[in-house]
Design an enzyme around this catalytic site. Sequence first.
Site, PDB file in Angstrom:
ATOM      1  CG  ASP A 145       2.119  51.918 -20.890  1.00 25.81           C
ATOM      2  OD1 ASP A 145       1.929  50.774 -21.680  1.00 25.81           O
ATOM      3  OD2 ASP A 145       2.755  52.040 -20.217  1.00 25.81           O
ATOM      4  CG  ASP A 169      -3.003  57.567 -14.998  1.00 26.84           C
ATOM      5  OD1 ASP A 169      -3.750  56.965 -15.585  1.00 26.84           O
ATOM      6  OD2 ASP A 169      -2.710  57.647 -14.101  1.00 26.84           O
ATOM      7  CB  VAL A 170      -6.529  56.172 -19.600  1.00 27.32           C
ATOM      8  CG1 VAL A 170      -5.771  55.765 -20.758  1.00 27.32           C
ATOM      9  CG2 VAL A 170      -6.294  54.521 -18.697  1.00 27.32           C
ATOM     10  CE1 TYR A 259      -8.595  42.455 -15.638  1.00 25.45           C
ATOM     11  CE2 TYR A 259      -9.938  40.690 -16.444  1.00 25.45           C
ATOM     12  CZ  TYR A 259      -9.313  41.816 -16.475  1.00 25.45           C
ATOM     13  OH  TYR A 259      -8.369  41.621 -17.453  1.00 25.45           O
ATOM     14  CE  LYS A 263     -10.287  44.332 -18.480  1.00 24.79           C
ATOM     15  NZ  LYS A 263      -9.378  44.853 -19.432  1.00 24.79           N
TER      16      LYS A 263
HETATM   17  N1  LIG Z   1      -2.729  38.929 -20.358  1.00 24.81           N
HETATM   18  C1  LIG Z   1      -3.674  38.267 -20.290  1.00 24.81           C
HETATM   19  O1  LIG Z   1      -4.416  37.509 -20.517  1.00 24.81           O
HETATM   20  C2  LIG Z   1      -5.377  39.536 -20.458  1.00 24.81           C
HETATM   21  C3  LIG Z   1      -6.589  38.560 -20.856  1.00 24.81           C
HETATM   22  C4  LIG Z   1      -7.628  39.047 -20.464  1.00 24.81           C
HETATM   23  C5  LIG Z   1      -7.126  40.258 -20.642  1.00 24.81           C
HETATM   24  N2  LIG Z   1      -6.820  40.999 -20.990  1.00 24.81           N
HETATM   25  C6  LIG Z   1      -6.484  42.662 -20.731  1.00 24.81           C
HETATM   26  O2  LIG Z   1      -5.428  43.000 -22.314  1.00 24.81           O
HETATM   27  C7  LIG Z   1      -5.781  44.648 -21.673  1.00 24.81           C
HETATM   28  C8  LIG Z   1      -3.448  44.288 -21.956  1.00 24.81           C
HETATM   29  O3  LIG Z   1      -3.093  43.932 -21.011  1.00 24.81           O
HETATM   30  P1  LIG Z   1      -1.597  43.312 -21.281  1.00 24.81           P
HETATM   31  O4  LIG Z   1      -1.474  41.729 -20.956  1.00 24.81           O
HETATM   32  O5  LIG Z   1      -1.355  43.183 -22.399  1.00 24.81           O
HETATM   33  O6  LIG Z   1      -0.840  43.438 -19.869  1.00 24.81           O
HETATM   34  P2  LIG Z   1       0.573  44.334 -19.546  1.00 24.81           P
HETATM   35  O7  LIG Z   1       0.733  45.325 -18.318  1.00 24.81           O
HETATM   36  O8  LIG Z   1       1.366  43.660 -20.643  1.00 24.81           O
HETATM   37  O9  LIG Z   1       0.345  45.838 -20.246  1.00 24.81           O
HETATM   38  C9  LIG Z   1      -0.556  46.643 -19.976  1.00 24.81           C
HETATM   39  C10 LIG Z   1      -0.476  48.258 -20.262  1.00 24.81           C
HETATM   40  O10 LIG Z   1      -0.895  48.704 -19.581  1.00 24.81           O
HETATM   41  C11 LIG Z   1      -0.282  50.209 -19.119  1.00 24.81           C
HETATM   42  N3  LIG Z   1      -1.144  50.624 -18.384  1.00 24.81           N
HETATM   43  C12 LIG Z   1      -1.298  50.537 -16.764  1.00 24.81           C
HETATM   44  N4  LIG Z   1      -2.250  51.550 -16.036  1.00 24.81           N
HETATM   45  C13 LIG Z   1      -1.874  52.629 -16.977  1.00 24.81           C
HETATM   46  C14 LIG Z   1      -3.197  53.748 -17.356  1.00 24.81           C
HETATM   47  N5  LIG Z   1      -3.775  54.018 -16.417  1.00 24.81           N
HETATM   48  N6  LIG Z   1      -2.802  54.398 -18.499  1.00 24.81           N
HETATM   49  C15 LIG Z   1      -1.865  54.528 -19.304  1.00 24.81           C
HETATM   50  N7  LIG Z   1      -1.850  52.422 -18.903  1.00 24.81           N
HETATM   51  C16 LIG Z   1      -1.892  51.942 -18.290  1.00 24.81           C
HETATM   52  C17 LIG Z   1       1.138  49.219 -17.680  1.00 24.81           C
HETATM   53  O11 LIG Z   1       2.037  50.080 -18.298  1.00 24.81           O
HETATM   54  C18 LIG Z   1       1.175  48.114 -19.499  1.00 24.81           C
HETATM   55  O12 LIG Z   1       1.939  48.638 -20.258  1.00 24.81           O
HETATM   56  C19 LIG Z   1      -5.804  44.680 -20.173  1.00 24.81           C
HETATM   57  O13 LIG Z   1      -7.364  45.232 -20.444  1.00 24.81           O
HETATM   58  C20 LIG Z   1      -6.259  43.495 -19.396  1.00 24.81           C
HETATM   59  O14 LIG Z   1      -7.217  43.406 -19.181  1.00 24.81           O
HETATM   60  C21 LIG Z   1      -5.282  40.304 -20.816  1.00 24.81           C
END
Ligand SMILES: NC(=O)c1ccc[n+]([C@@H]2O[C@H](COP(=O)([O-])OP(=O)(O)OC[C@H]3O[C@@H](n4cnc5c(N)ncnc54)[C@H](O)[C@@H]3O)[C@@H](O)[C@H]2O)c1
Length: 354
Positions: A145, A169-170, A259, A263
């Site tokens: 992360d 950082d990815v 976004y 996706k």
């Molecule tokens: N929460 C929703 O409703 C939802 C819906 C559809 C898709 N998603 C997708 O699910 C995935 C996870 O999201 P989430 O909701 O758990 O969000 P979240 O913000 O709770 O967790 C995401 C994590 O990714 C980390 N992160 C961000 N940028 C980064 C980088 N450059 N390198 C490494 N780590 C990084 C953040 O620090 C965070 O801990 C994402 O791809 C998001 O687009 C989420």
Amino acid sequence: MSTTLPTGDTKVADWLAHPVAGQVMREMLAEAGQSEKTLAPVKRFSMNKLVKISGGRFSQELLDGLVAETARRAADPSAPVAAASSDEEPSAPVAAAAEAPEWEERVTDGRFTGKTVVVTGAGSGIGRATAARVAREGGRVIALDISAERLTQLAAELDGLDVTTVTADVTREGDIARVLEAAGDRIDALANVAGIMDNMTGLHEVADDVWSRVFAVNVEGVMRLSRAVLPRMLEAGAGAIVNVASEAGLRGSAAGVAYTASKHAVVGMTKSTAFLYGPSGIRVNAVAPGPVITNIEARFDSELAQERITTAMAVLPAPVAAEQLAASITFLLSDDGVNLNGAILPSDGGWSAA
Ligand SMILES: NC(=O)c1ccc[n+]([C@@H]2O[C@H](COP(=O)([O-])OP(=O)(O)OC[C@H]3O[C@@H](n4cnc5c(N)ncnc54)[C@H](O)[C@@H]3O)[C@@H](O)[C@H]2O)c1
């Protein structure tokens, strides 16, 4: 009046239905400028679960305060008691769903024993739940992360399990090299979960920095890490990659243009990679989550998008806990996904069927 007082184990719906506890809760919400409508998506959860998934917005102290105030008023016959009310009466099937037992994560012992699994975005939300599930099922997890603080919390939560954290950082090649170093020669599976939202703007108003950052994390990040991991999987003749797309990867009405386009790119990357490397023993699939309660930030910076998208979201299902997404992701990562390659699995409670 019911003599049993609600506790942390009480479901939100039952708490609201209790004449004293419901009134205490409504007063608390009103003080924060909110109504019980705010709680509609989480009515099926227990109050304790709400504390766990709220990311600090509904704290243990707040819950303790509600329990204490409810007990105080219940013991005081002069305290005002309101009839249980509701902002809107749910239909019979919806009310029945709120009564259904809460879903519980069930660990499958040893499903990932002997496997090294890299999970991105492991510090929060869906990534964190995925890392935890894999570790509890015997896997060796390389949890990465961008937030060192969140990884420290994860490591504490999973103390005693095989978890290596890497602050990375990815979007940076140098950081990805450190992830591979931590993983060692063999990587059996990769979950590309890290991602960020946009600010819900359409194409006529999207800012360059929003577009670039969303594509850097959501698309390039997935490409860079998968590109780095694939040679090891090819050498082993086996591997599973799961990308986290979104409902916004399937339709145009779930987010802003950056976004949504990012996706859709994840969906394309998943299919191309599945097609090209399937014969080499590598399975590449994606999940497309509906709403999930996590720390992801979404805000509307566009009136046009707000009006259009809010209308489209009328049939949005209630948001679920991150562990419910981890259930879908770990299924695809595990050997149970044996015959799945190139699938884009909606994990959305049926939203995509609307
Ligand atoms: N929460 C929703 O409703 C939802 C819906 C559809 C898709 N998603 C997708 O699910 C995935 C996870 O999201 P989430 O909701 O758990 O969000 P979240 O913000 O709770 O967790 C995401 C994590 O990714 C980390 N992160 C961000 N940028 C980064 C980088 N450059 N390198 C490494 N780590 C990084 C953040 O620090 C965070 O801990 C994402 O791809 C998001 O687009 C989420």
